[in-house]
Design a protein around this motif. Structure first.
Motif, PDB file in Angstrom:
ATOM      1  N   ARG A 168      30.659  30.722  43.035  1.00 51.90           N
ATOM      2  CA  ARG A 168      29.448  31.117  43.742  1.00 51.90           C
ATOM      3  C   ARG A 168      29.422  30.547  45.161  1.00 51.90           C
ATOM      4  O   ARG A 168      29.916  29.445  45.375  1.00 51.90           O
ATOM      5  CB  ARG A 168      28.212  30.624  42.965  1.00 51.90           C
ATOM      6  N   PRO A 169      28.907  31.357  46.113  1.00 55.42           N
ATOM      7  CA  PRO A 169      28.129  32.594  45.954  1.00 55.42           C
ATOM      8  C   PRO A 169      28.953  33.872  45.829  1.00 55.42           C
ATOM      9  O   PRO A 169      28.390  34.968  45.874  1.00 55.42           O
ATOM     10  CB  PRO A 169      27.281  32.624  47.221  1.00 55.42           C
ATOM     11  N   TYR A 173      26.929  40.158  40.535  1.00 58.28           N
ATOM     12  CA  TYR A 173      25.468  40.056  40.415  1.00 58.28           C
ATOM     13  C   TYR A 173      24.914  41.392  39.914  1.00 58.28           C
ATOM     14  O   TYR A 173      25.488  42.458  40.182  1.00 58.28           O
ATOM     15  CB  TYR A 173      24.836  39.686  41.763  1.00 58.28           C
ATOM     16  N   ASP A 217      21.372  38.082  50.041  1.00 57.28           N
ATOM     17  CA  ASP A 217      21.269  36.977  50.987  1.00 57.28           C
ATOM     18  C   ASP A 217      22.599  36.221  51.017  1.00 57.28           C
ATOM     19  O   ASP A 217      23.201  35.934  49.972  1.00 57.28           O
ATOM     20  CB  ASP A 217      20.142  36.039  50.562  1.00 57.28           C
ATOM     21  N   GLY A 219      23.572  33.096  51.775  1.00 53.25           N
ATOM     22  CA  GLY A 219      23.673  31.779  51.165  1.00 53.25           C
ATOM     23  C   GLY A 219      23.034  31.668  49.795  1.00 53.25           C
ATOM     24  O   GLY A 219      23.418  30.818  48.992  1.00 53.25           O
ATOM     25  N   ARG A 220      22.057  32.571  49.506  1.00 52.37           N
ATOM     26  CA  ARG A 220      21.336  32.521  48.228  1.00 52.37           C
ATOM     27  C   ARG A 220      21.270  33.931  47.647  1.00 52.37           C
ATOM     28  O   ARG A 220      20.277  34.648  47.778  1.00 52.37           O
ATOM     29  CB  ARG A 220      19.934  31.959  48.436  1.00 52.37           C
ATOM     30  N   THR A 222      20.768  35.149  44.825  1.00 52.42           N
ATOM     31  CA  THR A 222      19.774  35.474  43.797  1.00 52.42           C
ATOM     32  C   THR A 222      18.362  35.573  44.371  1.00 52.42           C
ATOM     33  O   THR A 222      17.386  35.668  43.625  1.00 52.42           O
ATOM     34  CB  THR A 222      19.800  34.432  42.659  1.00 52.42           C
ATOM     35  N   THR A 223      18.255  35.565  45.706  1.00 51.38           N
ATOM     36  CA  THR A 223      16.957  35.769  46.347  1.00 51.38           C
ATOM     37  C   THR A 223      16.465  37.194  46.074  1.00 51.38           C
ATOM     38  O   THR A 223      17.257  38.147  46.128  1.00 51.38           O
ATOM     39  CB  THR A 223      17.082  35.547  47.864  1.00 51.38           C
ATOM     40  N   ASP A 236      23.009  36.151  38.446  1.00 54.61           N
ATOM     41  CA  ASP A 236      24.447  35.948  38.328  1.00 54.61           C
ATOM     42  C   ASP A 236      24.860  36.185  36.883  1.00 54.61           C
ATOM     43  O   ASP A 236      24.023  36.501  36.020  1.00 54.61           O
ATOM     44  CB  ASP A 236      24.855  34.558  38.826  1.00 54.61           C
TER      45      ASP A 236
END
Length: 245
Positions: A168-169, A173, A217, A219-220, A222-223, A236
């Motif tokens: 990850r990342p 997903y 996103d 860096g994130r 799962t936003t 994820d």
């Protein structure tokens, strides 16, 4: 009486000498018959008979005598399963991306080139993953050495791939939801670029209609994102692999 004295004395002496001679003869063998420990260990006949012959059986014993060790075959064991692994890479000759994730013998995969896509599910054992997709779609891969190598067939096309292990990342997903009475399904694959950053591809469907899909996103991943006018939460693999089985 006086004449017999010397003869009696000589006779008595002869008898005494004879008795001493017999005693010495019987006592000598008795002292020689008690073997010491060193003599027995050095080469007694019993030790020599037990010495193994070149064929592996004791000398003097039948060559077909049963062995002490058991000849029974060991019981078969279940092939080892990879506890956790994620792979992502490019499909050769197609330009799309492929992602495979394994959790304790369960496996899921996703192929997408921006136009067509397919989800796969199946299992892994002994470093081999076999997954099935919709219709005749299939995916097989050999896992090991930090990569997954295999082939997939989707919609009449067949390609090969090599997908390195990712963390990850990067990876796979997925998001699902009910939107206006229809099922919404979206999927994304992210793989790292050699020079930095990520390549990403995905597809989303509302019912049978393909709809526009946003980028995750950086860096994130799962936003929450908006798909077909609805806010959905990308998950994820750990968040959706069970529901796909």
């Amino acid at each position: 009486m006086s004449r017999l004295g010397p003869f009696i004395t000589l006779a008595a002496g002869a008898v005494l000498a004879a008795g001493l001679g017999v005693a010495s003869v019987t006592a000598a063998p008795a002292a020689d018959t008690a073997p010491t420990t060193d003599t027995a260990a050095a080469g007694s006949p019993t030790e020599a008979a037990a010495t193994p012959s070149p064929s592996g059986s004791p000398s003097g014993s039948p060559s077909g005598s049963p062995s002490v060790s058991s000849s029974a075959s060991p019981a078969p064991t279940e092939a080892a399963k990879i506890p956790k692994a994620d792979y992502g890479g490019y499909v050769k000759g197609n330009g799309g991306l492929i992602a495979i994730s394994v959790r304790d013998g369960k496996a899921v995969g996703y192929f997408c080139d921006g136009r067509s896509e397919a989800w796969f599910k199946g299992g892994e054992a002994g470093g081999k993953a076999v997954l099935k997709g919709p219709g005749t779609a299939r995916l097989t891969a050999t896992l090991g050495g930090g990569r997954a190598r295999g082939s997939l067939s989707v919609g009449g096309g067949r390609w090969t791939f090599t997908a390195p292990a990712v963390v990850r990342p990067s990876g796979l997903y997925r998001a699902t939801a009910q939107v206006r009475g229809a099922k919404l399904r979206a999927g994304w694959i992210r793989v790292p670029r050699p020079g930095g950053g990520y390549d990403q591809v995905g597809a989303a469907f509302l019912g049978q209609d393909q709809v526009e899909i946003p980028r995750l996103d950086a860096g994130r991943p799962t936003t929450p994102v908006t798909v077909a006018g609805a806010t959905v939460l990308p998950k994820d693999v750990d968040g959706f692999i069970e529901e796909m089985q």
